[in-house]
Design an enzyme around this catalytic site. Structure first.
Site, short mmCIF file in Angstrom:
data_model
loop_
_atom_site.label_atom_id
_atom_site.label_comp_id
_atom_site.label_asym_id
_atom_site.label_seq_id
_atom_site.Cartn_x
_atom_site.Cartn_y
_atom_site.Cartn_z
N SER A 162 0.87 -1.18 0.00
CA SER A 162 0.00 0.00 0.00
C SER A 162 0.91 1.22 0.00
O SER A 162 2.07 1.13 0.42
CB SER A 162 -0.85 -0.01 1.28
OG SER A 162 -1.42 1.26 1.52
N TYR A 176 -1.43 -0.87 10.44
CA TYR A 176 -1.53 -1.07 9.00
C TYR A 176 -0.25 -0.64 8.28
O TYR A 176 0.30 -1.37 7.46
CB TYR A 176 -2.74 -0.30 8.45
CG TYR A 176 -3.08 -0.63 7.02
CD1 TYR A 176 -3.70 -1.83 6.70
CD2 TYR A 176 -2.76 0.25 5.98
CE1 TYR A 176 -4.02 -2.14 5.38
CE2 TYR A 176 -3.08 -0.06 4.66
CZ TYR A 176 -3.71 -1.25 4.37
OH TYR A 176 -4.02 -1.57 3.06
#
Ligand code: NAP
Length: 275
Positions: A162, A176
């Site tokens: 990401s 995350y």
């Protein structure tokens, strides 16, 4: 003279689409019930590849398998498991190898996020995110590597990173961001470790795209709306992603087209990381 020159032109240059050919190859997709996992499973099967689709949601897997069967192209097998244990990972690879004559590629599309500021976040939330994104990815990569190395026919591994593997986020992303930075590291290490076996390993690093994972940003949730607006304001191409934005890069990274590309984290992000 002209004839001789023609004969020296490599097949890949004369017929460039041939390097994207995945027909008859066997791929495993984890998180196949998710937005990008589903996209990848369908696109591979539509190109005549055989896919083993995996995940925890049986009803959604069955629905996906039916859609793939209706295409009447590549074959599909279901394994109703997440890659949570060594036993689960073996079961997933066993199906691919037994039913589809080995495994040529892995796409790890399973993943999870739970946002929360560090001072409010229970340790269990941290553990859940790290478990889904990092530990399970490592486990399924290990099993894939065992099979691909034993087969000695090369391979393709694609992981989900990401933009958050590189950038922080003020919306409470300690778990995350760290899980995705870990994926970037895993991508680099596997690329080097597996190179001698002709197995490539790359990662895709998107910014926000529409999926179950980001549904909270597309609804009424205040933090979700602020997170989405902030992401959008930083994307030069002026929009968020859609699952179909990843079709080209997935086919590239999972086909022979990418045979000389390994260890790369590819930002498919509308320019987010460029500015
Ligand atoms: N959407 C975005 O904006 C975005 C941006 C950058 C990166 N990513 C990454 O892209 C990957 C796919 O995400 P997506 O957006 O396609 O999300 P998604 O639609 O929610 O799909 C993810 C799939 O992962 C599985 N999953 C959920 N929780 C899990 C857990 N705790 N352990 C193992 N598997 C779990 C689920 O399948 P089952 O319930 O069937 O197991 C789910 O369908 C993730 O790694 C995500 O971090 C997404």
């Amino acid at each position: 003279m002209a004839t001789a020159a023609k004969e020296t032109i490599p097949e890949a240059i004369r017929n460039p689409l041939s390097v994207f050919d995945v027909k008859g190859r066997s791929y495993v997709v984890t998180g196949a019930t998710g937005a990008i996992g589903r996209t990848c499973s369908i696109l591979l099967a539509a190109q005549g590849a055989n896919v083993t689709v995996t995940g925890g949601n049986k009803a959604e897997l069955e629905e996906l398998a039916q859609e793939i069967a209706d295409l009447k192209k590549g074959k599909v097998e279901i394994v109703n498991k997440r890659p949570k244990t060594e036993v689960d990972c073996k079961a997933i690879m066993d199906v691919a190898c037994d039913k589809h004559n080995g495994v040529d590629g892995l796409f790890v599309a399973s993943g999870y996020n739970k946002a929360g500021f560090i001072h409010e976040m229970p340790q269990s939330d941290w553990e859940d995110v790290i478990d889904a994104n990092l530990r399970q990815t490592w486990l399924i990569c290990r099993e894939y590597g065992r099979r691909a190395i034993a087969q000695q026919r090369g391979g393709k591994c694609v992981l989900m990173s990401s933009v958050r593997g590189r950038h922080g986020n003020i919306s409470g992303y300690t778990a995350y961001c760290i899980s995705k930075a870990g994926i970037d590291g895993l991508t680099h290490v596997l690329a080097t470790e597996w190179a001698k076996h002709k197995i490539t390993c790359n990662a895709i690093a998107p910014t926000v795209f529409r999926s179950k994972l980001t549904a909270w940003m597309y609804g009424d949730d205040e933090l979700g709306q602020a997170t989405k607006a902030r992401s959008l304001s930083r994307i030069p191409l002026g929009r968020l992603g859609e699952p179909e934005d990843f079709v080209g890069i997935l086919l590239y990274l999972l086909s022979p087209a990418s045979n000389f590309t390994t260890g790369q984290v590819m930002y498919i992000d509308g320019g987010f990381t460029a500015g």
